[in-house]
Design an enzyme around this catalytic site. Structure first.
Site, short mmCIF file in Angstrom:
data_model
loop_
_atom_site.label_atom_id
_atom_site.label_comp_id
_atom_site.label_asym_id
_atom_site.label_seq_id
_atom_site.Cartn_x
_atom_site.Cartn_y
_atom_site.Cartn_z
N HIS A 49 -14.34 -50.00 2.07
CA HIS A 49 -15.76 -50.35 2.04
C HIS A 49 -16.18 -50.86 3.42
CE1 HIS A 49 -19.39 -51.67 -0.43
NE2 HIS A 49 -19.65 -52.07 0.81
N HIS A 51 -19.46 -50.08 6.55
CA HIS A 51 -20.70 -49.36 6.91
C HIS A 51 -20.61 -49.02 8.39
CE1 HIS A 51 -23.02 -50.47 3.18
NE2 HIS A 51 -22.01 -51.33 3.12
N GLN A 144 -29.69 -47.16 0.46
CA GLN A 144 -29.89 -48.57 0.82
C GLN A 144 -31.04 -49.23 0.07
OE1 GLN A 144 -28.43 -50.95 3.71
NE2 GLN A 144 -29.22 -51.86 1.85
N HIS A 202 -22.66 -49.99 -4.71
CA HIS A 202 -22.85 -51.42 -4.49
C HIS A 202 -23.35 -51.94 -5.84
CE1 HIS A 202 -22.52 -50.37 -0.32
NE2 HIS A 202 -22.73 -51.61 0.07
N GLU A 205 -24.57 -56.94 -6.29
CA GLU A 205 -24.33 -57.72 -5.07
C GLU A 205 -25.43 -58.76 -4.94
OE1 GLU A 205 -24.48 -55.58 -1.38
OE2 GLU A 205 -23.80 -57.30 -0.22
N ASP A 301 -16.55 -54.32 4.87
CA ASP A 301 -18.01 -54.15 4.81
C ASP A 301 -18.68 -53.98 6.17
OD1 ASP A 301 -20.19 -53.69 3.19
OD2 ASP A 301 -20.71 -55.78 2.92
FE FE2 Z 1 -21.56 -52.79 1.54
#
Ligand code: FE2
Length: 394
Positions: A49, A51, A144, A202, A205, A301
């Site tokens: 995980h 980005h 997103q 996701h 979160e 992340d």
């Molecule tokens: Fe993430």
């Protein structure tokens, strides 16, 4: 390559590892011999995980003053509009991959934001994936802004699957309504079935204990008898659920076979921002899920982006944080914890030939550690081997 005198993780056997044509073999061409001197030599790490599209964008224009997920998202939106282009993204991505690889990671699953109408980041990442030999890469198409906040989102997600994304992403807690969150889960399964892909979302979160999308993600997998892999990233709301509900939902996660990917560094930084003292820790219940047999993985992340201003690309930093925040420092769990970067993570990546058996990928980390705890304690990695080629150390 031959690596002699290896101590295996987790079984403590002393073996020699021979690698030929990239894989563990019964013989080797004997070009290079490394003596591990009876230290631990473990199969390489996997990062599940991260980005990569937003790594290293932090500068004076991009300061997240509130430290919240929400401000991070709006800063990233600004960056995408004003600065993101394929060549500058490629430079940042390659820098991050070098860091990850140096830290012993040879498999990377990256989220790529697919809310941008031109899909600039996704298109460039698909190109990088085709070119790169240093690591195995998977791309998760990450909406997103969810699937229903803007009319074009759904089409962009589907287009991303056609362009070569490996996994369907989703973020039901970012939808405008509960109903749309539930609908986004069903659509993620529909798309995964249509394109024969896995799901990596996701999920919940947030610190909001009312965010309970994980139960539908799990139930839908069971109901559809979905054969692909499904992963729930972050799952921070599980921290805030009451114990009775948490116990019920963890059993459901275990029954469904969903993987959970915790990202302890960023979760500790971003969560709890709406609390006063005492502050919650905002990290998912790793220990309770491990106890129930859930496949839990640790991810990083972010590296220097609007959501996390630090990040060294070292998965052992993320594990170190998890060990402190969750009650994991019993002797057994300390030793076991490396599984969350190795065997558990490789399973999510879909690597079947992982470990020391003949035919396994020839990707190993050679340490100076006599026991697994020393690897965590001293961040101990002397050499990294990828397919029988030394990529770190000499
Ligand atoms: Fe993430």
């Amino acid at each position: 390559m031959i690596i002699k005198n290896c101590v295996t993780y987790p079984n403590n056997k002393i073996i020699d590892i021979k690698i030929k044509d990239g894989f563990v073999s019964g013989d080797s061409d004997d070009d290079i011999t490394i003596d591990a001197e009876r230290n631990i030599v473990m199969p390489s790490f996997s990062e599940l995980h991260i980005h990569l599209d937003s790594v290293f964008i932090l500068d004076r224009d991009i300061e997240n003053k509130s430290g919240t997920l929400e401000e991070g998202i709006s800063l990233w939106d600004k960056y995408k509009k004003e600065k993101l282009n394929p060549s500058e993204m490629r430079n940042r991505v390659m820098k991050a991959i070098n860091l990850l690889e140096n830290n012993g990671i040879t498999r990377i699953r990256t989220n790529i934001d697919v809310s941008d109408p031109s899909l600039t980041a996704l298109r460039e990442m698909v190109k990088i994936k085709k070119e790169i030999k240093k690591v195995d890469l998977q791309i998760t198409a990450f909406p997103q802004h969810g699937l229903f906040t803007y009319p074009e989102n759904l089409e962009l997600l589907e287009k991303s699957m056609e362009l070569g994304a490996d996994n369907v992403g989703l973020a039901p807690h970012l939808e405008d309504t509960y109903e749309e969150g539930i609908k986004s889960i069903k659509i993620a399964y529909d798309l995964a079935e249509k394109y024969n892909k896995n799901i990596d979302g996701h999920i919940d979160e947030t610190d909001d204990p009312a965010s309970r999308f994980i139960e539908m993600l799990a139930k839908e997998k069971i109901t559809r008898n979905f054969n692909g892999s499904v992963s729930a990233g972050h799952l921070t709301a599980l921290h805030s659920y009451n114990n009775q509900y948490a116990s019920k939902v963890i059993k459901l996660i275990a029954r469904s076979g969903i993987n959970v990917i915790s990202n302890p560094l960023i979760n500790m930084h971003l969560q709890g921002r709406y609390n006063s003292y005492p502050r919650i820790r905002g990290i998912t219940r790793i220990r309770e899920m491990l106890d129930q047999g859930v496949n839990v993985v640790i991810g990083q992340d972010c590296i220097m982006d609007p959501w996390y201003p630090l990040g060294s690309g070292d998965p052992l930093d993320a594990l170190f944080m998890a060990l402190h925040v969750e009650p994991l420092m019993t002797p057994n769990l300390l030793e076991y914890s490396l599984n969350m970067l190795t065997y558990n993570a490789a399973k999510v990546f879909g690597t079947n030939n992982y470990g020391y058996e003949l035919g396994s990928q020839g990707d190993f980390i050679i340490t100076d550690a006599k026991n697994p705890v020393e690897i965590i304690q001293y961040r101990n990695r002397r050499k990294v081997v990828r397919g029988g080629i030394l990529i770190k150390g000499d």
